[in-house]
Design a protein around this motif. Structure first.
Motif, short mmCIF file in Angstrom:
data_model
loop_
_atom_site.label_atom_id
_atom_site.label_comp_id
_atom_site.label_asym_id
_atom_site.label_seq_id
_atom_site.Cartn_x
_atom_site.Cartn_y
_atom_site.Cartn_z
N ARG A 7 -17.62 -12.04 -1.01
CA ARG A 7 -17.06 -12.79 -0.02
C ARG A 7 -17.77 -12.82 1.37
NH1 ARG A 7 -11.91 -11.15 1.61
NH2 ARG A 7 -11.68 -12.75 2.85
N ILE A 8 -18.43 -11.79 1.51
CA ILE A 8 -19.20 -11.83 2.77
C ILE A 8 -20.35 -12.84 2.83
CG2 ILE A 8 -20.95 -10.43 4.27
CD1 ILE A 8 -19.68 -7.81 2.84
N ALA A 9 -20.17 -13.73 4.11
CA ALA A 9 -21.04 -14.92 4.11
C ALA A 9 -22.30 -14.54 5.01
CB ALA A 9 -20.26 -16.05 4.72
N LEU A 10 -21.96 -13.46 6.07
CA LEU A 10 -23.00 -13.15 7.00
C LEU A 10 -22.87 -11.64 7.43
CD1 LEU A 10 -25.00 -15.25 9.30
CD2 LEU A 10 -23.62 -13.42 10.40
N GLU A 11 -23.77 -11.05 7.53
CA GLU A 11 -23.58 -9.57 7.83
C GLU A 11 -24.69 -9.29 8.96
OE1 GLU A 11 -23.60 -7.14 4.46
OE2 GLU A 11 -23.21 -5.09 5.73
N CYS A 12 -24.29 -8.23 9.62
CA CYS A 12 -25.58 -7.83 10.65
C CYS A 12 -25.31 -6.39 10.81
CB CYS A 12 -25.73 -8.60 11.86
SG CYS A 12 -24.56 -8.04 12.99
N ARG A 13 -26.53 -5.63 10.69
CA ARG A 13 -26.44 -4.09 10.74
C ARG A 13 -27.36 -3.85 11.99
NH1 ARG A 13 -28.00 -3.56 4.51
NH2 ARG A 13 -26.10 -4.49 3.72
N LYS A 35 -19.54 -8.19 9.81
CA LYS A 35 -19.35 -9.05 8.76
C LYS A 35 -18.37 -9.92 8.70
CE LYS A 35 -20.29 -4.93 5.45
NZ LYS A 35 -19.52 -3.61 5.23
N LEU A 36 -19.01 -11.21 8.47
CA LEU A 36 -18.13 -12.25 8.23
C LEU A 36 -17.77 -12.68 7.03
CD1 LEU A 36 -20.16 -14.55 11.30
CD2 LEU A 36 -17.94 -13.04 11.35
N TYR A 37 -16.22 -12.99 6.71
CA TYR A 37 -16.21 -13.41 5.32
C TYR A 37 -15.75 -14.77 5.32
CZ TYR A 37 -15.43 -8.10 4.99
OH TYR A 37 -15.83 -6.86 5.07
N ARG A 38 -15.81 -15.23 3.93
CA ARG A 38 -15.44 -16.57 3.74
C ARG A 38 -14.09 -17.05 4.09
NH1 ARG A 38 -18.97 -18.64 -0.76
NH2 ARG A 38 -20.83 -17.27 -0.70
N GLY A 39 -13.81 -18.18 4.58
CA GLY A 39 -12.42 -18.75 4.89
C GLY A 39 -11.67 -17.90 5.88
N GLU A 40 -12.28 -16.84 6.60
CA GLU A 40 -11.95 -16.07 7.63
C GLU A 40 -12.59 -16.77 9.12
OE1 GLU A 40 -10.75 -11.64 7.69
OE2 GLU A 40 -12.93 -12.24 8.70
N SER A 170 -22.34 -22.20 4.90
CA SER A 170 -21.44 -21.05 4.53
C SER A 170 -21.11 -20.24 6.01
CB SER A 170 -22.29 -19.98 3.83
OG SER A 170 -23.52 -20.36 3.20
N VAL A 171 -21.72 -20.47 6.89
CA VAL A 171 -21.24 -19.88 8.28
C VAL A 171 -21.27 -20.93 9.49
CG1 VAL A 171 -21.77 -17.92 9.88
CG2 VAL A 171 -22.39 -17.76 7.48
N LEU A 172 -20.18 -20.92 9.96
CA LEU A 172 -20.34 -21.82 11.39
C LEU A 172 -20.12 -21.08 12.38
CD1 LEU A 172 -19.96 -24.65 11.81
CD2 LEU A 172 -17.58 -24.51 11.69
N LEU A 173 -21.00 -21.17 13.34
CA LEU A 173 -20.92 -20.34 14.70
C LEU A 173 -20.85 -21.13 15.85
CD1 LEU A 173 -24.41 -18.31 13.95
CD2 LEU A 173 -22.03 -17.54 13.68
N GLY A 201 -13.73 -23.38 2.91
CA GLY A 201 -14.22 -21.86 2.51
C GLY A 201 -14.99 -21.10 3.49
N GLN A 202 -15.25 -21.52 4.67
CA GLN A 202 -16.51 -21.08 5.63
C GLN A 202 -15.98 -20.02 6.35
OE1 GLN A 202 -16.67 -24.91 7.02
NE2 GLN A 202 -18.96 -25.35 6.13
N ALA A 203 -17.13 -19.23 6.63
CA ALA A 203 -16.70 -18.06 7.57
C ALA A 203 -17.11 -18.70 9.03
CB ALA A 203 -17.78 -16.92 7.47
#
Ligand SMILES: Nc1ncnc2c1ncn2[C@@H]1O[C@H](COP(=O)(O)OP(=O)(O)OP(=O)(O)O)[C@@H](O)[C@H]1O
Ligand SMILES: [Mg+2]
Lengths: 230, 399
Positions: A7-13, A35-40, A170-173, A201-203
């Motif tokens: 469910r993780i669309a984008l992650e940064c560490r 962490k960004l999750y889909r649909g959240e 997948s990710v909308l910023l 279903g986008q993050a």
């Protein structure tokens, strides 16, 4: 049920970023994990100058981090590869800026079609149909052929949202997407953004100074001095 | 942008037309040379001096060599046996015709005036085949000359100086004798030096006047392909063992001058293209600066660096496309227009109109110059646009 990691669309560490040169050099981001999750829908809030935009540009691959990793759909995107950045950006990331940045020479529909044209997966007809449906989703079905200069500020921003969704990222910023708008328009833009994201279903990650809008999000991330607090 | 386009059009057009003019005059000059002194002149016999070399083989036998010593070459004036030389050179494929000529200094005396000059003793038919003498005749005719054993053909400048005309007679002195000749025809080559001094007469008359019973001074040779003359001359020199002078070598300094003129004209006219290129460069740079946001936003959508630079290179390509096409058309028009302009001239050659000669090469050179300059002018702004980091641009423009 999808597993958590899928469910993780984008992650940064542990992202770090400096801005400026020499004496002016500032440590803007000091180890950001996210962490960004889909649909959240998540909101970032924090005082001006804490590094929200800087973080968003890094996550959107518009800039390079000094250290740390960015993973899009579980795959690391190396910081120093412009080509990889560009490809991932076109395919998986949608961006909405505080300012709409529509190309003034092109109509609303043509602006929405620009990202599709680059990706090149649809025919001209399909692109047109898709642009029109995206524009009617944001309530502009009647105005697809207007030039940006013939639209109001709120309408322009909604065209920009339609454009950011063009390639089903997948990710909308979104960086203060409602910053220039009045209360009514802010709500309308915010609603189209979040509603579409939920449906598809986008993050979604929104930077905002508006506490009312932040409260409507699934998650609020508070930022201070280049880090998330608590 | 339109200004730059206009500049490219004019630059290319002028480039083509100036080169055409210079080539035109060069062509006329070459034609004049070939029509007067011919493609190749066979002059003095080469007498190699030999150096005696004694050597011994490894077995100890003594061997003697004669080696031709190039540095010590000697020339024996004139061609002693013109028939043999002509016979051998006519074997060469490119050789068209050959005419033996006997040459000497003379004094001329008309009833009123005196002048000095050079006599060329010729066989009429041979000489017509290697020069444009027949066409250069203004008054009288070659037939008149052929019929008169004591006839001469005189240059128009000399005739004017001596104040004589066709049909009149004149006394010519050489060595220690003098004879009376009749002016059968008057010619004009356009080369003042020739028209002032050269007198043609029959070979037999010249032989007895100059007291040269054998041999000739030189053999004038015409060729089918004038550009091949250098190699032919080399061959002749070897076959006939005589010093030869092809037109390219005889007129080396003139050829050099034309070359230099063409180059300097090309450079001068190219500056028009260069200035347009600079204009284009700054215009494109301003567009890039003006459109940084748009560039950044396109980049954020997934457009690559190449996509961005291609947008700007396209502008260059469009300008180039129209600039070179219109420029070539303009060049052709100017060239045509100039060729209609009256421009009487004589001295080193004679002409009444502006001379032009276009070759595909002029067009190719002009287009290449335009392509190089425009590409350089649009490449830098295009690369600048491609290098923009979208984050920096957007950070700079947002709040
Ligand atoms: N070119 C630069 N050189 C040095 N410092 C910079 C530069 N650009 C931005 N900064 C600094 O980086 C910090 C983070 O900037 P950023 O734009 O990310 O803040 P922000 O959280 O988005 O603020 P806002 O809410 O006002 O938009 C700020 O303190 C800013 O002063
Ligand atoms: Mg900001």
């Amino acid at each position: 049920m999808e597993s958590n990691s899928e469910r993780i669309a984008l992650e940064c560490r542990d992202l770090h970023k400096h801005l400026g040169e020499g004496e002016m050099r500032v440590h803007v981001l000091r180890g950001v994990n996210l962490k960004l999750y889909r649909g959240e829908v998540s909101a970032i809030v924090g005082p001006s100058g804490c590094g929200k935009s800087t973080l968003l540009y890094l996550l959107g691959l518009l800039d390079r981090q000094d250290s740390g990793q960015i993973l899009v759909r579980g795959e690391e995107v190396p910081a120093d590869q412009d080509e990889a950045h560009t490809r991932v950006r076109g395919e998986h990331i949608g961006f909405v800026f505080q300012f709409h940045f529509l190309l003034p020479e092109f109509s609303a529909a043509e602006n929405v079609m620009l990202p599709m044209r680059k990706l090149g997966r649809l025919s001209e007809k399909e692109m047109e149909a898709r642009a029109c449906s995206l524009l009617s989703d944001v309530g502009l079905g009647e105005k697809t052929h207007r030039l940006p200069s013939q639209l109001s500020g709120g309408e322009q921003q909604r065209v920009a949202i339609a454009r950011s969704l063009a390639n089903l990222p997948s990710v909308l910023l979104a960086d203060e997407p409602t910053g220039n708008l009045d209360v009514k328009n802010s709500l309308m833009v915010f609603d189209s953004l979040t509603q579409l994201a939920k449906e598809k279903g986008q993050a979604v990650l929104i930077v905002t100074h508006n506490p009312d809008l932040a409260d409507k999000c699934d998650r609020i991330l508070r930022m201070q001095d280049g880090q998330f607090i608590d | 942008m339109l200004m730059s386009l206009a500049g490219i059009v004019f630059g290319v057009g002028f480039f083509i037309s100036t080169q055409a003019q210079l080539s035109g005059y060069q062509e006329l000059f070459i034609e004049t040379i070939l029509g007067t002194d011919g493609a190749i002149r066979i002059e003095d016999r080469i007498q190699d001096s030999y150096v005696f070399v004694a050597a011994s083989t490894s077995k100890g036998d003594n061997t003697n060599f004669f080696i031709a010593d190039e540095k010590n070459r000697r020339f024996v004036e004139g061609v002693e046996h013109p028939e043999t030389v002509i016979e051998s050179i006519m074997e060469l494929q490119n050789v068209e015709a050959a005419s033996p000529v006997i040459k000497g200094s003379i004094q001329l005396q008309s009833p009123l005036r005196k002048d000095s000059g050079q006599v060329y003793g010729i066989n009429v038919d041979d000489h017509i085949a290697v020069s444009a003498l027949e066409d250069q005749i203004q008054l009288g005719s070659i037939v008149d000359f052929r019929m008169a054993p004591m006839g001469i053909i005189m240059g128009h400048k000399m005739a004017a100086r001596l104040d004589v005309s066709v049909g009149e007679s004149i006394i010519i002195r050489a060595v220690d004798q003098q004879r009376r000749f009749t002016i059968a025809a008057i010619y004009e080559t356009g080369v003042s030096e020739i028209d002032k001094t050269r007198v043609f007469m029959h070979m037999s008359a010249a032989r007895s006047l100059l007291k040269k019973p054998h041999g000739v001074t030189f053999i004038q040779v015409s060729v089918f392909d004038r550009n091949h003359a250098l190699i032919d001359a080399e061959m002749i020199e070897r076959v006939a063992n005589h010093f030869t002078a092809p037109w390219q070598e005889r007129e080396k300094s003139w050829m050099q001058l034309f070359k230099t003129l063409k180059l300097s004209a090309a450079i001068t006219v190219s500056t028009i293209i260069i200035v347009s290129g600079l204009g284009m460069f700054s215009t494109l740079f301003m567009i890039v600066m003006d459109k940084t946001r748009e560039i950044a936003i396109l980049r954020s959508m997934g457009y690559t660096r190449n996509d961005i630079s291609n947008i700007f290179l396209w502008q260059g390509v469009i300008v180039l496309f129209w600039g070179t096409i219109l420029g070539c058309v303009l060049g052709a028009l100017i060239t045509y227009g100039i060729s209609r302009l009256p421009m009487p001239l004589s001295g080193i050659f004679a002409t009444e109109y502006f001379q032009v000669k276009s070759t595909v090469w002029h067009y190719v050179q002009a287009v290449v110059a335009a392509v190089v300059i425009v590409m350089i002018a649009s490449l830098a702004p295009a690369r600048r646009a491609a290098r923009l980091v979208p984050g920096d641009v957007i950070r700079g423009t947002a709040t």
